[in-house]
Structures are given as C-alpha cells and as structure tokens.
Design a protein around this motif. Structure first.
Motif, PDB file in Angstrom:
ATOM      1  N   LYS A   1     -10.083  -4.012  10.809  1.00  0.00           N
ATOM      2  CA  LYS A   1      -9.426  -3.978   9.504  1.00  0.00           C
ATOM      3  C   LYS A   1     -10.334  -3.380   8.428  1.00  0.00           C
ATOM      4  O   LYS A   1      -9.848  -2.796   7.457  1.00  0.00           O
ATOM      5  CB  LYS A   1      -8.998  -5.391   9.092  1.00  0.00           C
ATOM      6  CG  LYS A   1      -7.857  -5.970   9.902  1.00  0.00           C
ATOM      7  CD  LYS A   1      -7.477  -7.336   9.366  1.00  0.00           C
ATOM      8  CE  LYS A   1      -6.331  -7.941  10.163  1.00  0.00           C
ATOM      9  NZ  LYS A   1      -5.966  -9.294   9.624  1.00  0.00           N
TER      10      LYS A   1
ATOM     11  N   PHE B   1      -9.135  -3.146  -1.424  1.00  0.00           N
ATOM     12  CA  PHE B   1      -8.424  -2.748  -0.209  1.00  0.00           C
ATOM     13  C   PHE B   1      -8.898  -3.511   1.021  1.00  0.00           C
ATOM     14  O   PHE B   1      -8.250  -3.468   2.066  1.00  0.00           O
ATOM     15  CB  PHE B   1      -8.563  -1.240  -0.012  1.00  0.00           C
ATOM     16  CG  PHE B   1      -7.972  -0.463  -1.156  1.00  0.00           C
ATOM     17  CD1 PHE B   1      -6.595  -0.383  -1.318  1.00  0.00           C
ATOM     18  CD2 PHE B   1      -8.790   0.133  -2.097  1.00  0.00           C
ATOM     19  CE1 PHE B   1      -6.040   0.297  -2.385  1.00  0.00           C
ATOM     20  CE2 PHE B   1      -8.244   0.819  -3.170  1.00  0.00           C
ATOM     21  CZ  PHE B   1      -6.863   0.902  -3.324  1.00  0.00           C
ATOM     22  N   LEU B   2     -10.005  -4.213   0.916  1.00  0.00           N
ATOM     23  CA  LEU B   2     -10.452  -5.086   2.000  1.00  0.00           C
ATOM     24  C   LEU B   2      -9.730  -6.429   1.929  1.00  0.00           C
ATOM     25  O   LEU B   2      -9.157  -6.890   2.927  1.00  0.00           O
ATOM     26  CB  LEU B   2     -11.966  -5.296   1.922  1.00  0.00           C
ATOM     27  CG  LEU B   2     -12.829  -4.075   2.255  1.00  0.00           C
ATOM     28  CD1 LEU B   2     -14.256  -4.281   1.773  1.00  0.00           C
ATOM     29  CD2 LEU B   2     -12.823  -3.807   3.754  1.00  0.00           C
TER      30      LEU B   2
ATOM     31  N   TRP C   1       0.839  -1.208   0.000  1.00  0.00           N
ATOM     32  CA  TRP C   1       0.000   0.000   0.000  1.00  0.00           C
ATOM     33  C   TRP C   1       0.873   1.258   0.000  1.00  0.00           C
ATOM     34  O   TRP C   1       0.568   2.238  -0.690  1.00  0.00           O
ATOM     35  CB  TRP C   1      -0.895   0.016   1.241  1.00  0.00           C
ATOM     36  CG  TRP C   1      -2.104  -0.864   1.158  1.00  0.00           C
ATOM     37  CD1 TRP C   1      -2.405  -1.781   0.198  1.00  0.00           C
ATOM     38  CD2 TRP C   1      -3.193  -0.874   2.091  1.00  0.00           C
ATOM     39  NE1 TRP C   1      -3.611  -2.384   0.472  1.00  0.00           N
ATOM     40  CE2 TRP C   1      -4.116  -1.848   1.624  1.00  0.00           C
ATOM     41  CE3 TRP C   1      -3.475  -0.181   3.265  1.00  0.00           C
ATOM     42  CZ2 TRP C   1      -5.308  -2.136   2.306  1.00  0.00           C
ATOM     43  CZ3 TRP C   1      -4.655  -0.458   3.954  1.00  0.00           C
ATOM     44  CH2 TRP C   1      -5.563  -1.428   3.469  1.00  0.00           C
TER      45      TRP C   1
ATOM     46  N   ASN D   1      -6.172  -6.503   2.790  1.00  0.00           N
ATOM     47  CA  ASN D   1      -5.947  -6.260   4.210  1.00  0.00           C
ATOM     48  C   ASN D   1      -6.464  -7.423   5.049  1.00  0.00           C
ATOM     49  O   ASN D   1      -6.621  -7.305   6.270  1.00  0.00           O
ATOM     50  CB  ASN D   1      -6.635  -4.951   4.635  1.00  0.00           C
ATOM     51  CG  ASN D   1      -6.128  -4.419   5.961  1.00  0.00           C
ATOM     52  OD1 ASN D   1      -5.042  -4.775   6.412  1.00  0.00           O
ATOM     53  ND2 ASN D   1      -6.912  -3.573   6.598  1.00  0.00           N
TER      54      ASN D   1
ATOM     55  N   LYS E   1      -1.503  -4.983   1.857  1.00  0.00           N
ATOM     56  CA  LYS E   1      -1.315  -4.608   3.249  1.00  0.00           C
ATOM     57  C   LYS E   1      -0.866  -5.861   3.986  1.00  0.00           C
ATOM     58  O   LYS E   1       0.167  -5.902   4.620  1.00  0.00           O
ATOM     59  CB  LYS E   1      -2.618  -4.061   3.837  1.00  0.00           C
ATOM     60  CG  LYS E   1      -2.532  -3.716   5.327  1.00  0.00           C
ATOM     61  CD  LYS E   1      -1.652  -2.515   5.583  1.00  0.00           C
ATOM     62  CE  LYS E   1      -1.726  -2.095   7.051  1.00  0.00           C
ATOM     63  NZ  LYS E   1      -0.854  -0.947   7.329  1.00  0.00           N
TER      64      LYS E   1
ATOM     65  N   TYR F   1     -14.191  -1.036  -3.381  1.00  0.00           N
ATOM     66  CA  TYR F   1     -13.837  -1.246  -1.979  1.00  0.00           C
ATOM     67  C   TYR F   1     -13.073  -2.551  -1.749  1.00  0.00           C
ATOM     68  O   TYR F   1     -12.126  -2.602  -0.959  1.00  0.00           O
ATOM     69  CB  TYR F   1     -15.076  -1.261  -1.076  1.00  0.00           C
ATOM     70  CG  TYR F   1     -16.218  -0.386  -1.523  1.00  0.00           C
ATOM     71  CD1 TYR F   1     -15.997   0.863  -2.108  1.00  0.00           C
ATOM     72  CD2 TYR F   1     -17.537  -0.794  -1.361  1.00  0.00           C
ATOM     73  CE1 TYR F   1     -17.057   1.661  -2.514  1.00  0.00           C
ATOM     74  CE2 TYR F   1     -18.598  -0.001  -1.762  1.00  0.00           C
ATOM     75  CZ  TYR F   1     -18.354   1.218  -2.354  1.00  0.00           C
ATOM     76  OH  TYR F   1     -19.402   1.994  -2.763  1.00  0.00           O
TER      77      TYR F   1
ATOM     78  N   SER G   1      -9.308  -0.201   6.214  1.00  0.00           N
ATOM     79  CA  SER G   1      -9.352  -0.246   4.749  1.00  0.00           C
ATOM     80  C   SER G   1     -10.126   0.927   4.174  1.00  0.00           C
ATOM     81  O   SER G   1      -9.695   1.569   3.208  1.00  0.00           O
ATOM     82  CB  SER G   1      -9.978  -1.569   4.286  1.00  0.00           C
ATOM     83  OG  SER G   1      -9.245  -2.675   4.772  1.00  0.00           O
TER      84      SER G   1
END
Length: 452
Positions: free
Chosen positions: A262, A240-241, A205, A244, A327, A237, A266
């Motif tokens: 988390k 990035f979820l 990231w 992570n 991440k 979305y 995110s």
C-alpha cells in the motif's frame, strides 16, 4: 456533522504505568522519584496524597524554551502574565526559536541540555518527543496528572488522540498544547468558474483526480494547477498514505513499513498526479503553495489551520475545507505540540504550574480566537470563537476522531532525511519507485538498528 466518539474520560481510566527516570527529584505530592505509582484505574490502588500547589510567595527562575511565531509568542506572554499573577516572585525567562525544523530544534535542545544550560520547561512537538524521551530528558507527568485535581480536568477536556501522541511505554511526557490536522482546502471560486460542484465529503481518489484534471488549465507562467504536491512528509506524502490505510512506519514506530504494498501504491499515485494525470507540477523545495493557493494558481492543497493567517493577509476568503479524498478511508494525520518538564529542573512543581497555564482553557481559547492552531481542548473547539474561524470550522476537530499522529520515532531526524531523499529520487526519476522504496527501507532499518 457527525458526532465524535467521546474519548474524554478514557484517559483517567486507563492504567498509567510510571517509568521514572534516573536523577528525578521528588515526585509531586511528596512521593519519591522511584515510587512507581500508577494513575487511578480499574486495577490500581488508591492515589497518593493530593498534590499541593507551591506557596504563592515562592521565589524562583523558570526557563522556558519553545518554538513560536510572532502571534504564538504573544499568546505565550499572555499566559506567563496570568502565571505571574499567581506567582509574582517567579521570573520566567523565555527562549523562542523561529524557523527551525522540529528535528533541528529538538537536536539543539539536547545539545543545550548536555552543556549544562538546560531550560526547565520545553515546548516540543511530537516530532521531537520520542528522541528526547530516549535521551532521558523529560520527566514523566503521570503523578502530576494523577494527584493534581487540575489533572483530571485536563484529561477530561483534552482530546485522547493528543494524549496518546505523548504517551511512551505507558508514561505521558508532555501536556498537549495545540494541534494541526491536515485537511483539504479548495478554492470555491475556481470550482464555480469551472462549473464544478464542490467536493462531496465522501469523495474518493478517483473523484479527486477527475476534479483536478478539470481545474488544471493554461500554459507557462499562467498555468493554473488542480493540485500541488508538497515536498514534505506531513502534508506531502501522509495524506495519501493514511487515506490508503498505511503509513511510513509500523504502528509501534520501531521499524520501517516501506515494503507494504500500500505504501508503493500511495507513492505511485502521488507520482501519477505529476506525470500521468498532469494535475500537479514537479514539487520543488520551499515552494510557497499556501500563497500560490491564495493567489488562485492552484485549486486544492492539503494543509492545516496555520495557513489561515496567510489567507487573511492576502485578503483571500473564498475557500472551504473537506475531508481528504479516500482510497480506504478519509483518515487524516495530525501533529500536536506539547509542554514537558526537563529532568534537571530544580523547581518541578512551579514548572508544572507554568505548564498548566500554557495548556489552559484560556490559552486554548486565545488560540481559537487568533486562529493559529487547532485547539486540543474540546471546550475551545466547541466555542463560538472557534466557530467564527470559517464555515464548517468544526470539521478540523471532528477529523481528529479517526486521525493518526504523524509517525515520529526516536530517530525522527534520520527518518525524515531518508524519506525526503527517497521521494526526491522518485519524483525526479532518478530511481524507480520500487527500487527507491527498497533502498530507503534498508537505510531506515539500519538507522533503527544503530539507534538500538
């Protein structure tokens, strides 16, 4: 290029508990609908009698309903022609839907079926599968996959992650037809002009933000952005979820996961891309970021193979792909389209033959050639036709190894509405991120409760 873990034989070894629905006709191979038979496995009895294909001169009408763009319609019509070469007296009536969201498409299908005008075979992505299973619309396909010799070939060649996406309580309700996985596309020329090395496959990231800042330039209408946040779940979305180590729902897709720290981390990162790092504009609904990417207005976007025809139409070839920045991991998310047989179908065996043709190697190869979707068949993904899509095209398929399916519960329309509204309130500063997540969590939990 890392090797994929070979999941291909796992499907035929696991126990497939058949949960048959009320009102089903006889199961394939002559068994009754209530037989409760299981697929071959280490602890199950011998399979039933081998499935017998319908006679070639059988006469019938099979209604097919699916969502498709113009290219996909052509591929489906080609598959129907191959089917009719085997069954010339079977008329396949097609209904194609264009432009609907999956939740709208699935809801319309349920209404259509309730009105007594149901199709026999439906093409539904995972966004609608659990809702249709919950409404007892689809026939479990375990017996067909177990008793038809073609079933073993399908289980062997189609990636296990796709089968898992259509498995509910041990029963498989659709045969995977095609897929799309979210991956990062980047503009090679923009990187070169800025003197920036192309992303390392193991980037983070932090690396992503640093690169995006260097690529964000200009003002006003001439502004060039390093990145654009998409105002949707799958490509907006989830990148990035999943990278992570989290998701919108619990793993069993029956409850909200929005209170996971988390998840907040995110969404905070997505928010910061716009307001802190200033590498992305405030997302607006229906912004065509694929065309903006092709026009050189944005340097990086997360998308799938479905974007490539647009790039071709724009004469844009100076792009490449790389795993999503991590991440915790590079884990991506994927969607998959499938084909199911409707409970009310009176010619289930003929419908099964049509399903097989529409998910065959030939169909997968044509998808690879036309570059419409990621083929779920290993044989097509390893073909020369797929290799010609673009340099490093195999990365699309390799990423399926550790990917997670889009979170698609039986209340998908409610979840989609709640989460999109939540994000809009966050990104437009109508609510702070913790408060927006808490409110959406309560609303989502209530939707699950009411559905139960």
């Amino acid at each position: 290029m890392r090797k994929m873990v070979k999941h291909w034989k796992r499907g035929m070894c696991m126990v497939l508990c058949t949960v048959l629905l009320a009102g089903c006709s006889a199961a394939p191979g002559g068994s009754s609908a209530g037989s409760g038979s299981a697929a071959p496995g280490p602890q199950v009895a011998a399979p039933q009698a081998v499935y017998q294909k319908p006679e070639a001169d059988r006469s019938a009408v099979i209604k097919l309903s699916c969502a498709a763009n113009e290219t996909e319609k052509q591929l489906i019509e080609e598959a129907i022609a191959r089917f009719n070469a085997k069954y010339p007296n079977v008329k396949v009536e097609t209904t194609f839907s264009v432009g609907d969201s999956w939740q709208d498409y699935s809801s319309k299908l349920v209404v259509q079926m309730a009105s007594g005008n149901a199709p026999d075979v439906v093409g539904v992505a995972i966004e609608g599968t659990r809702m249709m299973v919950g409404k007892e619309v689809l026939v479990p396909l375990n017996d067909y996959l177990q008793n038809d010799p073609d079933g073993a070939e399908m289980m062997e060649d189609i990636t296990q992650t796709a089968w898992d996406a259509f498995t509910v309580d041990g029963s498989i309700y659709e045969v995977p037809k095609d897929s799309n996985i979210v991956i990062m596309f980047y503009n090679k020329k923009m990187f070169a002009d800025a003197g920036i090395d192309e992303p390392d496959p193991d980037w983070t990231w932090e690396d992503f933000v640093s690169i995006a800042q260097k690529l964000t330039k200009g003002e006003g209408d001439s502004k060039v952005w390093g990145y654009m946040v998409r105002d949707n779940i799958t490509t907006g979305y989830l990148p990035f979820l999943t990278t992570n180590g989290t998701n919108l729902l619990t793993p069993d897709l029956t409850a909200s996961n929005l209170q996971d720290p988390k998840v907040q981390e995110s969404f905070q990162f997505i928010y910061d891309l716009v307001y802190k790092y200033k590498v992305a504009p405030i997302p607006e609904a229906k912004t065509d970021i694929i065309n903006l990417f092709a026009a050189g207005r944005v340097a990086m976007i997360p998308t799938g193979m479905f974007a490539i025809p647009t790039f071709k139409a724009n004469g844009f070839t100076d792009y490449a792909i790389v795993p999503l920045p991590k991440k915790e991991s590079h884990s991506a998310s994927f969607g998959v389209g499938g084909l199911g047989i409707v409970n009310s179908c009176k010619e289930k065996d003929l419908a099964w033959e049509l399903v097989k043709e529409l998910s065959s190697k030939e169909f997968a190869m044509r998808c690879a050639e036309e570059q419409t979707t990621l083929p779920v068949r290993r044989s097509a993904a390893e073909s020369e036709a797929f290799a010609q899509v673009m340099p490093n095209a195999q990365l699309f398929y390799e990423e399926l190894e550790n990917a997670s399916a889009f979170p698609c519960p039986y209340i998908y329309p409610d979840m989609s509405r709640i989460v999109i509204s939540m994000f809009e309130s966050m990104i437009t500063n109508q609510a702070a991120i913790p408060e927006a997540l808490a409110a959406a969590h309560q609303e989502l939990e209530q939707a699950f409760k009411e559905a139960n």
